[in-house]
Design an enzyme around this catalytic site. Sequence first.
Site, PDB file in Angstrom:
ATOM      1  N   ASP A 406      19.738  12.768  51.450  1.00 18.58           N
ATOM      2  CA  ASP A 406      20.628  12.467  50.305  1.00 18.58           C
ATOM      3  C   ASP A 406      20.504  12.684  48.983  1.00 18.58           C
ATOM      4  O   ASP A 406      19.370  13.359  49.013  1.00 18.58           O
ATOM      5  CB  ASP A 406      20.953  10.605  50.360  1.00 18.58           C
ATOM      6  CG  ASP A 406      22.271  10.225  49.400  1.00 18.58           C
ATOM      7  OD1 ASP A 406      23.066  11.286  49.090  1.00 18.58           O
ATOM      8  OD2 ASP A 406      21.767   9.374  48.493  1.00 18.58           O
ATOM      9  N   GLU A 409      22.046  17.730  46.399  1.00 16.81           N
ATOM     10  CA  GLU A 409      22.844  19.123  45.916  1.00 16.81           C
ATOM     11  C   GLU A 409      21.874  19.627  44.929  1.00 16.81           C
ATOM     12  O   GLU A 409      21.925  21.581  44.882  1.00 16.81           O
ATOM     13  CB  GLU A 409      23.617  18.087  44.384  1.00 16.81           C
ATOM     14  CG  GLU A 409      25.064  17.801  45.493  1.00 16.81           C
ATOM     15  CD  GLU A 409      24.050  16.097  46.245  1.00 16.81           C
ATOM     16  OE1 GLU A 409      23.357  15.690  45.983  1.00 16.81           O
ATOM     17  OE2 GLU A 409      24.179  16.044  47.581  1.00 16.81           O
ATOM     18  N   ASP A 480      30.379  10.177  48.772  1.00 15.35           N
ATOM     19  CA  ASP A 480      30.756   8.585  48.468  1.00 15.35           C
ATOM     20  C   ASP A 480      32.248   8.757  48.418  1.00 15.35           C
ATOM     21  O   ASP A 480      33.092   8.917  47.121  1.00 15.35           O
ATOM     22  CB  ASP A 480      29.997   8.827  46.654  1.00 15.35           C
ATOM     23  CG  ASP A 480      28.739   8.805  47.013  1.00 15.35           C
ATOM     24  OD1 ASP A 480      28.656   7.808  48.361  1.00 15.35           O
ATOM     25  OD2 ASP A 480      28.010   8.262  45.959  1.00 15.35           O
TER      26      ASP A 480
HETATM   27  O1  MIG Z   1      23.466   7.471  43.919  1.00 13.73           O
HETATM   28  O2  MIG Z   1      20.794   5.691  48.557  1.00 13.73           O
HETATM   29  O3  MIG Z   1      25.980   9.138  49.096  1.00 13.73           O
HETATM   30  O4  MIG Z   1      25.478   7.278  51.184  1.00 13.73           O
HETATM   31  O5  MIG Z   1      24.336   4.831  49.683  1.00 13.73           O
HETATM   32  C1  MIG Z   1      23.695   6.910  44.710  1.00 13.73           C
HETATM   33  C2  MIG Z   1      22.599   5.263  48.073  1.00 13.73           C
HETATM   34  C3  MIG Z   1      22.826   7.488  46.226  1.00 13.73           C
HETATM   35  C4  MIG Z   1      24.711   8.086  47.842  1.00 13.73           C
HETATM   36  C5  MIG Z   1      25.040   8.283  48.635  1.00 13.73           C
HETATM   37  C6  MIG Z   1      24.728   6.695  49.718  1.00 13.73           C
HETATM   38  C7  MIG Z   1      24.562   6.288  49.494  1.00 13.73           C
HETATM   39  C8  MIG Z   1      23.533   5.844  48.038  1.00 13.73           C
HETATM   40  N1  MIG Z   1      23.861   6.989  47.579  1.00 13.73           N
END
Ligand code: MIG
Length: 749
Positions: A406, A409, A480
């Site tokens: 995650d 980016e 998200d």
């Molecule tokens: O700033 O890890 O897209 O699936 O649950 C949020 C917490 C960070 C974004 C991800 C989401 C995940 C969440 N993350």
Amino acid sequence: MIYHFEEGSQECRIEFRDRTILLTVINEAVCRVTALNRGEQKPQRSAAIEGDKQKQTAIRIQKEETGIRLFTDKIQIAVEEDGRIGFFEREGRFLTGYLSEGEESGSCGEELTEQQKAFIGREGHETADVAENAVSVKMTLDEADCIYGLGDKTGVLNKREYEYEMWNTDNPAPHEDNFKALYKSVPFMMVLKEQGAYGLFFDNTEKSVFNLGKENTKYFTYHAVGGSLDYYFMTGDDLADIIGEYTGLTGRVPMPMLWTLGYHQSRWSYMNEGEVRELAENMKKYEIPCDCIHLDIDYMEQYKVFTWNRDSFSEPERMIEDLGRQGMKIVTIVDPGVKKEEGYSVFDEGVEKKYFATDGQGNLYVNEVWPGDAVYPDFGRIEVREWWGRQHKALLEKGVSGIWNDMNEPASFNGPLPDDVVFYDEETPSCHKTMHNVYGHYMSKATYEGLQKLDDRRPFVITRACYSGTQKYAVVWTGDNNSLWTHLRMAIPQLCNLGMSGFAFAGTDVGGFGSDVTSELLVRWYQVGCFSTLFRNHSAMGTRRQEPWLFGDESLRIIRKYIRLRYELLPYFYDLFYEHQKTGLPVMRPLVLEYSRDKNTHNLNDEFMVGSNLLVSPVVEQGQVKKLVYLPEGTWYDYWTKERIEGGGWIVADAPLDICPLYVKAGAVLPKYPVRSHIDESKDEKLILEVYPGEGTYYHYQDNGTDFAYEKGEYNLYRIVNSGNGDVKMETEHQGYREYGEIEIISVK
Ligand code: MIG
């Protein structure tokens, strides 16, 4: 212009006063076009394409009155004295052509000839930041052209007249149709023409803009703020041919482990061991088949990657082992941001070895993410990727079965990373501006290769950020989304375009991530999610909980029905991944991919197919109990009632809450497994063949669903011929794996 071409070579170098254009023929349907920047002798290395893709191809160059023309058996490319390039299919029918490419000159508007002006009509306004663009092209569009691809962009299926940006972006606001960019940059577009189709892959990692006929319906433009103009032109009769070529270049999704196609349950976060165990108990209690539970960031100690919070997960190995016995696997999240904390081994080692991005003066570049102050591993470097890969031992040792990447980016809480933060491109110093869009790509590669070295299983990696080609390493989800009907609707074109952009293994958070779901929305979402490849329910902290049993008996019953249906259809999904290896075709397909000559499919946003035999027309509107379904030419069978329906038009289908309208193509053979609570690869399986009236041939693939033994021939491939009168013949085309214990044939009447 002067051109250099040696008989027998596949490269033609064309020198203009101010630049050089290189045409490199990859195969008879694909040609790479590179505008070399001053001083460059050869094109830059591609992040997306690995290995040499060139096939020996006969080409011919012909001198023409105003330039030259290159011929293969499938394409013709004309390069004019003034630098314009025209693309034609084999017979010489025009597909698209340049209006000028001003990689040095900035704006390209002034350079148009009278003829070009006549061709494109009146000039529109340039996009605002055109002046700073290092690369720009403008190419013709015909009236009937439709545009697909471009990865995870929001909005409708056909991207014509929209504008998008390639800059991996984590924007927490609800994703709207007018978003220019999301988490992934896939600079690949396909144009479906009245006759034929072509694709363009602009292999440039810098921020770029695709204006797809918004500025002027007669052309599209592509601009990039840096790098070079370097693209692949590909053509074929149909979108399927283009997808085949594009995935031939950038790679395909490797065969997944079978269990990864089961149902996944997630939540930000299951906070402790007790909660996870209870979840697994509830799956059993409520008879919900499930193969995987995801642990979000709170399993870690202070969000430090590759650690466990021992207060809440005191014995992860025991927990994972127990869950394993109940048929459940664990996937853990791993973010790129490494907590800046002396004494934390990942940080210390990375600092010592200079593995983190710097500010250019040799100082660590620090921003903020979940662990607070954090540093960014420089994944563009091979050595850093190998180091990162090795860290996963800490998780695999505990029994973890997959990794969820995650925030890659990369995301940052304390303002965006400045353009000039130093990241390397292998051994060459580069900067954030150039490496941003491949950060998630290289992180996924590091994770995939790390897992591959650590054990024999097929790596299961999920990633949020991508560049073209990331499909080789990771499964994707669309980030998200929200529990909104608009987002359920959007899931269909978004996943279809991702699939057509190489990402055959993809899903949205079922039920929606942000906001509070309702029982009706959740049920309808399962009816879409069970037909997408990554089938995972996930939701955000602070939102209404979203596990299947929290919405009353009726919802539970229906959700269970669709999760079970998914488990029944697993061999069909698996076969489609096998097909993807061969052809690059996605599993989830918009109708336009199967019926591209039928105009009614070009803008169909609320239906899709799974493979070429199953048509899904879900309800994506609140309160709707009838669905307007488009059935293309041919004979179809209602999956639920087995009623025969002639296609070639619209029907109104009954769609009460427990019905997702489903249709099977005449002549189809649907392979099924008996419903199971989870996948058990070690069991002798029973295969069911649901045979529909009509003639057809179907291939069924079987292997151990776990490791790479299939590469050494340990698989079975069956050819199943449906004679049309209830009779099927099953031949083994390849035998290398144990056979099914039982095969049951169900003939649909
Ligand atoms: O700033 O890890 O897209 O699936 O649950 C949020 C917490 C960070 C974004 C991800 C989401 C995940 C969440 N993350």
